[in-house]
Design a protein around this motif. Structure first.
Motif, short mmCIF file in Angstrom:
data_model
loop_
_atom_site.label_atom_id
_atom_site.label_comp_id
_atom_site.label_asym_id
_atom_site.label_seq_id
_atom_site.Cartn_x
_atom_site.Cartn_y
_atom_site.Cartn_z
N SER A 3 0.83 -1.21 0.00
CA SER A 3 0.00 0.00 0.00
C SER A 3 0.86 1.26 0.00
N LEU A 4 1.92 1.25 0.80
CA LEU A 4 2.81 2.42 0.83
C LEU A 4 3.50 2.59 -0.53
N ALA A 5 3.90 1.49 -1.14
CA ALA A 5 4.53 1.56 -2.46
C ALA A 5 3.55 2.06 -3.51
N GLU A 6 2.28 1.64 -3.40
CA GLU A 6 1.26 2.12 -4.34
C GLU A 6 1.05 3.62 -4.17
N LEU A 7 1.05 4.08 -2.93
CA LEU A 7 0.87 5.51 -2.69
C LEU A 7 1.97 6.33 -3.36
N VAL A 8 3.19 5.84 -3.27
CA VAL A 8 4.34 6.56 -3.84
C VAL A 8 4.51 6.25 -5.32
N ASP A 9 3.86 5.17 -5.78
CA ASP A 9 4.01 4.69 -7.16
C ASP A 9 5.45 4.27 -7.43
N VAL A 10 5.88 3.25 -6.69
CA VAL A 10 7.22 2.72 -6.88
C VAL A 10 7.18 1.20 -6.76
N PRO A 11 7.90 0.46 -7.60
CA PRO A 11 7.95 -0.99 -7.46
C PRO A 11 8.65 -1.41 -6.17
N GLN A 51 -1.51 -11.61 -0.98
CA GLN A 51 -1.33 -10.16 -1.04
C GLN A 51 -0.57 -9.75 -2.29
N ILE A 52 0.48 -10.50 -2.61
CA ILE A 52 1.27 -10.18 -3.80
C ILE A 52 0.44 -10.39 -5.06
N ARG A 53 -0.30 -11.49 -5.11
CA ARG A 53 -1.14 -11.75 -6.28
C ARG A 53 -2.20 -10.65 -6.42
N TRP A 54 -2.79 -10.24 -5.30
CA TRP A 54 -3.78 -9.15 -5.32
C TRP A 54 -3.17 -7.89 -5.93
N VAL A 76 4.73 -5.23 -8.13
CA VAL A 76 5.13 -5.88 -6.88
C VAL A 76 5.72 -7.22 -7.24
N TYR A 77 6.95 -7.44 -6.82
CA TYR A 77 7.66 -8.67 -7.13
C TYR A 77 7.79 -9.51 -5.87
N GLY A 78 7.89 -10.83 -6.07
CA GLY A 78 7.98 -11.74 -4.94
C GLY A 78 9.19 -12.64 -5.03
N VAL A 100 3.50 -22.13 -2.02
CA VAL A 100 4.75 -21.59 -2.56
C VAL A 100 5.06 -22.24 -3.90
N TRP A 101 4.88 -23.56 -3.99
CA TRP A 101 5.09 -24.23 -5.28
C TRP A 101 4.17 -23.65 -6.35
N GLN A 102 2.91 -23.44 -6.00
CA GLN A 102 1.98 -22.88 -6.98
C GLN A 102 2.39 -21.47 -7.38
N GLY A 103 2.92 -20.70 -6.42
CA GLY A 103 3.39 -19.36 -6.74
C GLY A 103 4.58 -19.37 -7.68
N LEU A 104 5.46 -20.34 -7.51
CA LEU A 104 6.60 -20.48 -8.42
C LEU A 104 6.12 -20.84 -9.83
N GLU A 105 5.15 -21.72 -9.89
CA GLU A 105 4.66 -22.19 -11.19
C GLU A 105 3.85 -21.12 -11.91
N SER A 106 3.05 -20.37 -11.16
CA SER A 106 2.10 -19.44 -11.79
C SER A 106 2.70 -18.08 -12.10
N GLY A 107 3.88 -17.78 -11.56
CA GLY A 107 4.52 -16.50 -11.84
C GLY A 107 4.33 -15.44 -10.78
N VAL A 108 3.72 -15.79 -9.66
CA VAL A 108 3.65 -14.83 -8.54
C VAL A 108 5.06 -14.46 -8.09
N PHE A 109 5.94 -15.47 -8.06
CA PHE A 109 7.32 -15.23 -7.68
C PHE A 109 8.18 -15.01 -8.92
#
Length: 490
Positions: A242-250, A264-267, A275-277, A316-325
C-alpha cells in the motif's frame, strides 16, 4: 553419468579464434531450449551456432544441459551484527560454496548500523570482500537509519555508482523503519530508480505474541514460529504494498513463506502494481515441525519468516509455477550450531527471540529446486532459469551481462547432468557452517561444471579456481524499478 570433458583442439595451421568452445550441449535460457555450440573469448560469449571454428580449449557437453550460471540475489556473508553473533561464512567460503552449487554471482548486503554512515558501511564491505571471492558479486545495501544526509546525499550518490538496490525492514528493533521512514525511502527510490526489497513482518505483532509466550513459559525454538505468525507477515506485506502504491514505486517482498502473503502479492499484481515476490528453499522443504525437534535441535531451523505447514509449501510451489514469484534465492544466513557465537550464542536453553536467525543454503539452492521442481515436473526448466538467473539479473540491474546465454553476455555457465543422483551431506558441502537443514535429502540432477566469465570455477561439486578471481559488479538502474506514473504530485 555424462561428464564434461575438456581437451585442447588444434586444426592444422588454423588460427584459433576462441579461448573456449562448449560443444554438443543442450542450451536452456528463460525462453528457449536448443542445441548449439558456445564460443567464448576474453570471458564473454562471442558466438552461438555450429562449426564455429577452433579454440584453445574444447568442452564436450554431450548429454548435459547448459544453463546460465545462477544468481543468488539474497544472501548474507560476513555481515557485521550488533548482538555478538558472528556469521560463519565470509566471502571466501561463501562464494566457494556458491560456485560448487552452480552459482556464478552472489548479491549480499552492505548493512548500515544505526548512527552509521551508509557510505561507511559500503566501504567496510569492500574491505571484507576484496580479494576473497571465487565468483562475481554485487552489493545490495541495508538502510536502517535514513537520515537527511543518507537520503539527500549518500543514497543518491551510491545509486549512481552502481549500488542500485537496497533492503528495508519492518521488524527487528535495530533495523526496522516506521511507516513515514518507509515512505521517505520509497520516494527516494522512485526519484533515483532503485529497487527496494522489503522484509515484511509486523514488529508489534511479533512483540505482542513473544510477550504472551514468555509469560506462559513457551520459549523453545518451536515458539519462534508461533511468534512470527503468518498474519503478521500478511499485514506487513499488505502495508508495504500500500505504501509503495501511494508513492508509485515498485517493491520486492523477500523470503515469502506461504499462502497469506502470496495472496497479497497476487492481489497487487492483479491490480497492475509492480510488486515482485521472492521465496527460498526453506519454504519448500521445511515445516514448523522442524522447529520442534528434540532438545535445542530446532534452533537449526530458526529463520524469519519461519517455515510453516504443508499447505504453505504447496502454495509456494503454486506461486513459483504461476509466476507470482520472480526470484528464488537462498537467504543464506550462516550460523554454526555448535558455537557460542552462532546458534548457541545464549546457550542451549536460549529464549527463541535470542537465537540468531537464519539457515545456510548457498550451495544447495539450485540442486534442490532443480530436483524438486524441474525433475518432479512442478516447474519447467525455462522457469527454473528465469527464477534463479534471468529475473534476478533484470530486477537488480545486471542483465544482459548476467543471467542469460547470449552473444555479448559474460560466459557464466553451468553444465547440468539432469539424471545424476546425489545426497546432501554437510561433510561434502563447502560452506563453513557445521550443519545443513537438508541433511540426507536425495536429489536428481546436479551441476557438473560451472564457469564464471569463461573460467571453470567448480567441477562435479568441487572448487576449481581461487579466491580473488571474482570481480565486484556495478549494477545499472533496473528497468523493473521504474514506476508506472500513476501517482499524483510526484
Amino acid at each position: 553419468m555424462p561428464q564434461a570433458s575438456i581437451h585442447n583442439e588444434y586444426k592444422g595451421n588454423n588460427v584459433m579464434n576462441f579461448d573456449t568452445l562448449i560443444k554438443n550441449g543442450r542450451i536452456i535460457t528463460a525462453v528457449d531450449c536448443y542445441y548449439a555450440d558456445i564460443a567464448i573469448k576474453a570471458g564473454r560469449i562471442v558466438a552461438l551456432g555450429h562449426e564455429l571454428g577452433a579454440a584453445t580449449e574444447v568442452i564436450d557437453a554431450e548429454g548435459l544441459w547448459v544453463l546460465p550460471g545462477g544468481i543468488d540475489a539474497h544472501c548474507h556473508l560476513d555481515q557485521p551484527l550488533g548482538d555478538g553473533a558472528v556469521m560463519a561464512d565470509g566471502f571466501y567460503s561463501g562464494t566457494r560454496s556458491a560456485a560448487c552449487g552452480g552459482t556464478t554471482t552472489v548479491m549480499p548486503f552492505a548493512a548500515q548500523q544505526k548512527g552509521q554512515s551508509l557510505r561507511a558501511a559500503v566501504d567496510d564491505y569492500h574491505r571484507r570482500s576484496d580479494g576473497q571471492a571465487f565468483i562475481d558479486y554485487a552489493f545490495h545495501m541495508i538502510v536502517c537509519d535514513p537520515t537527511e544526509t543518507v537520503l539527500k546525499e549518500e543514497l543518491p550518490a551510491l545509486i549512481k555508482e552502481g549500488y542500485t538496490s537496497f533492503k528495508i525492514y519492518m521488524t527487528y528493533d535495530d533495523l526496522k523503519l516506521n511507516d513515514r521512514e518507509i515512505l521517505n525511502v520509497l520516494a527516494l527510490a522512485r526519484r533515483e530508480g532503485a529497487m527496494v526489497m522489503v522484509h515484511a513482518e509486523n514488529a508489534d505483532c511479533i512483540a505482542y505474541l513473544t510477550e504472551l509466550l514468555t509469560e506462559s513459559g513457551n520459549t523453545g525454538p518451536y515458539y519462534h514460529g508461533v511468534a512470527h505468525s503468518s498474519i503478521g507477515e500478511r499485514e506487513a506485506s499488505h502495508r508495504a504494498i500500500s505504501l509503495a502504491e501511494l508513492v508509485d514505486v515498485p517493491v520486492l517482498i523477500v523470503h515469502v513463506s506461504g499462502t497469506e502473503t502470496i495472496e497479497q502479492i497476487r492481489w497487487a499484481q492483479n491490480r497492475g502494481l509492480r510488486v515482485y515476490g521472492e521465496t527460498c528453499p526453506q519454504y519448500l522443504m521445511l515445516t514448523a515441525k522442524d522447529l520442534d525437534r528434540d532438545g535445542f535441535e530446532g534452533a537449526k531451523y530458526v529463520c524469519s519468516p519461519p517455515p510453516r505447514d504443508p499447505a504453505a509449501q504447496e502454495a509456494v510451489w503454486q506461486g513459483l509455477e504461476s509466476g507470482v514469484f520472480q526470484v528464488f534465492s537462498s537467504d543464506h544466513a550462516p550460523f554454526r550450531f555448535e558455537d557460542d557465537k552462532g546458534k548457541k550464542l545464549h546457550g542451549e536453553h536460549a529464549h527463541f527471540e535470542h537465537i540468531p536467525n537464519g539457515i545456510p543454503g548457498l550451495e544447495t539452492r539450485l540442486p534442490i529446486l532443480f530436483s524438486e521442481g524441474v525433475v518432479k515436473e512442478r516447474i519447467d526448466v525455462t522457469r527454473f532459469v528465469a527464477l534463479t538467473a534471468t529475473n534476478p539479473a533484470k530486477i537488480y540491474g545486471l542483465y544482459p551481462r548476467k543471467g542469460t546465454i547470449a552473444i555479448g553476455s559474460d560466459a557464466d555457465l553451468t553444465l547440468w547432468d539432469p539424471t545424476a543422483k546425489s545426497t546432501i551431506r554437510n561433510a561434502e558441502l563447502h560452506h563453513a557452517v557445521d550443519y545443513t537443514p537438508y541433511e540426507g535429502l536425495e536429489l536428481t540432477g546436479r551441476p557438473m561444471l560451472t564457469l564464471c566469465r569463461g573460467r571453470v570455477v567448480s567441477r562435479a561439486g568441487k572448487p576449481e579456481s581461487e579466491a580473488g578471481y571474482g570481480e565486484f559488479l556495478k549494477c545499472d538502474k533496473p528497468r523493473p524499478a521504474r514506476p508506472r506514473g500513476n501517482a499524483k504530485g510526484f
